[in-house]
Design an enzyme around this catalytic site. Structure first.
Site, PDB file in Angstrom:
ATOM      1  CB  VAL A  51      14.905 -10.143  29.589  1.00  0.00           C
ATOM      2  CG1 VAL A  51      14.489 -10.478  31.101  1.00  0.00           C
ATOM      3  CG2 VAL A  51      16.170  -9.185  29.586  1.00  0.00           C
ATOM      4  CE1 TYR A  95      18.549   2.236  33.243  1.00  0.00           C
ATOM      5  CE2 TYR A  95      17.718   4.511  34.252  1.00  0.00           C
ATOM      6  CZ  TYR A  95      17.594   3.097  34.313  1.00  0.00           C
ATOM      7  OH  TYR A  95      17.087   2.436  35.732  1.00  0.00           O
ATOM      8  CE  LYS A 112      14.665   1.259  33.012  1.00  0.00           C
ATOM      9  NZ  LYS A 112      14.002  -0.043  33.674  1.00  0.00           N
TER      10      LYS A 112
HETATM   11  N1  LIG Z   1      19.259   1.504  40.731  1.00  0.00           N
HETATM   12  C1  LIG Z   1      18.566   2.644  40.684  1.00  0.00           C
HETATM   13  O1  LIG Z   1      18.544   3.659  41.148  1.00  0.00           O
HETATM   14  C2  LIG Z   1      17.127   2.644  39.817  1.00  0.00           C
HETATM   15  C3  LIG Z   1      16.231   3.864  39.674  1.00  0.00           C
HETATM   16  C4  LIG Z   1      15.155   3.538  38.890  1.00  0.00           C
HETATM   17  C5  LIG Z   1      14.776   2.629  38.368  1.00  0.00           C
HETATM   18  N2  LIG Z   1      15.451   1.387  38.675  1.00  0.00           N
HETATM   19  C6  LIG Z   1      15.204   0.218  37.674  1.00  0.00           C
HETATM   20  O2  LIG Z   1      14.535  -0.819  38.702  1.00  0.00           O
HETATM   21  C7  LIG Z   1      14.853  -2.040  38.163  1.00  0.00           C
HETATM   22  C8  LIG Z   1      15.723  -2.831  38.837  1.00  0.00           C
HETATM   23  O3  LIG Z   1      16.997  -2.475  39.125  1.00  0.00           O
HETATM   24  P1  LIG Z   1      17.934  -2.548  40.488  1.00  0.00           P
HETATM   25  O4  LIG Z   1      18.074  -1.123  40.928  1.00  0.00           O
HETATM   26  O5  LIG Z   1      17.447  -3.339  41.199  1.00  0.00           O
HETATM   27  O6  LIG Z   1      19.407  -2.790  39.866  1.00  0.00           O
HETATM   28  P2  LIG Z   1      20.008  -4.326  39.762  1.00  0.00           P
HETATM   29  O7  LIG Z   1      21.177  -4.207  39.114  1.00  0.00           O
HETATM   30  O8  LIG Z   1      20.472  -4.835  41.191  1.00  0.00           O
HETATM   31  O9  LIG Z   1      19.078  -5.194  39.147  1.00  0.00           O
HETATM   32  C9  LIG Z   1      19.049  -5.545  37.858  1.00  0.00           C
HETATM   33  C10 LIG Z   1      19.016  -6.872  37.749  1.00  0.00           C
HETATM   34  O10 LIG Z   1      18.507  -7.414  36.207  1.00  0.00           O
HETATM   35  C11 LIG Z   1      19.347  -8.605  35.737  1.00  0.00           C
HETATM   36  N3  LIG Z   1      19.695  -8.480  34.485  1.00  0.00           N
HETATM   37  C12 LIG Z   1      20.459  -7.686  33.747  1.00  0.00           C
HETATM   38  N4  LIG Z   1      20.529  -8.180  32.659  1.00  0.00           N
HETATM   39  C13 LIG Z   1      19.415  -9.223  32.294  1.00  0.00           C
HETATM   40  C14 LIG Z   1      19.169  -9.917  31.335  1.00  0.00           C
HETATM   41  N5  LIG Z   1      19.658  -9.731  30.124  1.00  0.00           N
HETATM   42  N6  LIG Z   1      18.453 -10.934  31.635  1.00  0.00           N
HETATM   43  C15 LIG Z   1      17.721 -11.229  32.762  1.00  0.00           C
HETATM   44  N7  LIG Z   1      18.227 -10.594  33.845  1.00  0.00           N
HETATM   45  C16 LIG Z   1      19.024  -9.286  33.698  1.00  0.00           C
HETATM   46  C17 LIG Z   1      20.691  -8.462  36.739  1.00  0.00           C
HETATM   47  O11 LIG Z   1      21.368  -9.322  36.806  1.00  0.00           O
HETATM   48  C18 LIG Z   1      20.082  -7.736  37.985  1.00  0.00           C
HETATM   49  O12 LIG Z   1      19.884  -8.788  38.906  1.00  0.00           O
HETATM   50  C19 LIG Z   1      15.391  -1.915  36.741  1.00  0.00           C
HETATM   51  O13 LIG Z   1      14.516  -1.826  35.718  1.00  0.00           O
HETATM   52  C20 LIG Z   1      16.145  -0.478  36.676  1.00  0.00           C
HETATM   53  O14 LIG Z   1      16.291   0.295  35.574  1.00  0.00           O
HETATM   54  C21 LIG Z   1      16.801   1.395  38.784  1.00  0.00           C
END
Ligand SMILES: NC(=O)c1ccc[n+]([C@@H]2O[C@H](COP(=O)([O-])OP(=O)(O)OC[C@H]3O[C@@H](n4cnc5c(N)ncnc54)[C@H](O)[C@@H]3O)[C@@H](O)[C@H]2O)c1
Length: 259
Positions: A60, A151, A155
């Site tokens: 991305v 982070y 966000k």
């Molecule tokens: N994990 C949590 O507790 C949490 C809490 C609040 C918000 N979020 C947000 O939810 C969303 C999903 O995260 P998640 O919890 O499923 O974690 P996750 O790490 O499983 O998913 C993140 C995904 O993004 C992909 N990614 C990372 N860098 C990338 C790049 N340069 N290009 C393309 N893909 C890339 C990763 O390979 C992974 O599949 C994110 O935006 C995260 O910030 C997560």
């Protein structure tokens, strides 16, 4: 079905929240392209979903990567109705343990990555008269949190991007909204797993005074994304929807319920 016939791109869909969003989108009738840097996992999710899903490698943070993905989608599907900017990386570290490169990487993937995605899909969305963009932010984009300043900044930036682009694109029929979850895929915290396990009482206390005292499930987050991607949210623009069990509503004091 809420997304019947919609053509959608979901970034970060190789695992976790993004993979769950892809599953829910297909259940609701969408055809999805999963874009991620994790190729094996991404292909496995797409394979599990069958003919309605395809994996394409996407970084991305790279504009050329976006151009290839969007050109491929337009060639195969003819249009893009929905973009979900879900991909992100997490850096945990207090300010002294966060280098400028760490900070840059947070902004590059989590904020610039979404910006690049919106730039990439907007021309074709404008040509066809509209679309829906959903950005996955975080509870850390609604409040402050120690230990994750870079982070959180990425966000909060994503929420700003959501509101500014919602205003800019609304008259073209393009709605831009965000979901702000409290919870997600535990694998995101894997590098700090041992330290977090040792402070489990503190992390449990962090969720204990929510209206709903637990973390969000991946399906609860995905369902909020489905809503904002669907025509059911046709008058929502620039929204940052907390999926946080009431965390941002205030604190629950058990004894006060007895007054
Ligand atoms: N994990 C949590 O507790 C949490 C809490 C609040 C918000 N979020 C947000 O939810 C969303 C999903 O995260 P998640 O919890 O499923 O974690 P996750 O790490 O499983 O998913 C993140 C995904 O993004 C992909 N990614 C990372 N860098 C990338 C790049 N340069 N290009 C393309 N893909 C890339 C990763 O390979 C992974 O599949 C994110 O935006 C995260 O910030 C997560």
């Amino acid at each position: 079905m809420l997304l019947d016939g919609k053509r959608a791109i979901i970034t970060g869909g190789a695992r976790g929240t993004g993979a769950t969003i892809a599953r829910r989108f297909v259940e609701e009738g969408a055809r999805v392209v999963i874009g991620d840097v994790r190729e094996d996992e991404g292909r496995a999710v797409a394979g599990e979903l069958g003919e309605a899903a395809r994996f394409a490698r996407l970084d991305v943070a790279n504009e050329e990567s976006w151009r290839q993905l969007v050109d491929g989608c337009l060639a195969a599907e003819g249009r893009i109705d929905v973009l979900v900017n879900n991909a992100a990386v997490l850096h945990m570290g207090n300010i002294e343990n966060t280098s400028l490169d760490d900070f840059r990487r947070q902004l590059e993937v989590n904020t610039l990555g979404a910006f690049a995605g919106i730039r990439a899909v907007v021309p074709s969305m404008k040509r066809k008269g509209g679309g829906a963009i959903v950005n996955v932010a975080s509870l850390d984009g609604l409040i402050g949190m120690n230990g994750v300043s870079a982070y959180a900044a990425s966000k909060w930036g994503l929420r700003g991007l959501t509101k500014a682009t919602a205003l800019e694109l609304g008259r073209d029929g393009i709605r831009v909204n965000a979901v702000c979850p409290a919870g997600g895929n535990g694998q995101m915290f894997a590098p700090w797993g041992d330290q977090l396990a040792a402070m489990e009482d503190q992390t449990r206390a962090y969720v204990a005074d929510r209206a709903i005292p637990r973390e969000a499930t991946l399906v609860e987050i995905a369902d909020a994304v489905v809503f904002l991607a669907s025509d059911r949210s046709s008058f929502c623009a620039g929204v940052d929807l907390p999926v946080d069990g009431g965390h941002t509503s205030g604190s629950f004091v058990a004894g006060f319920n007895r007054f």
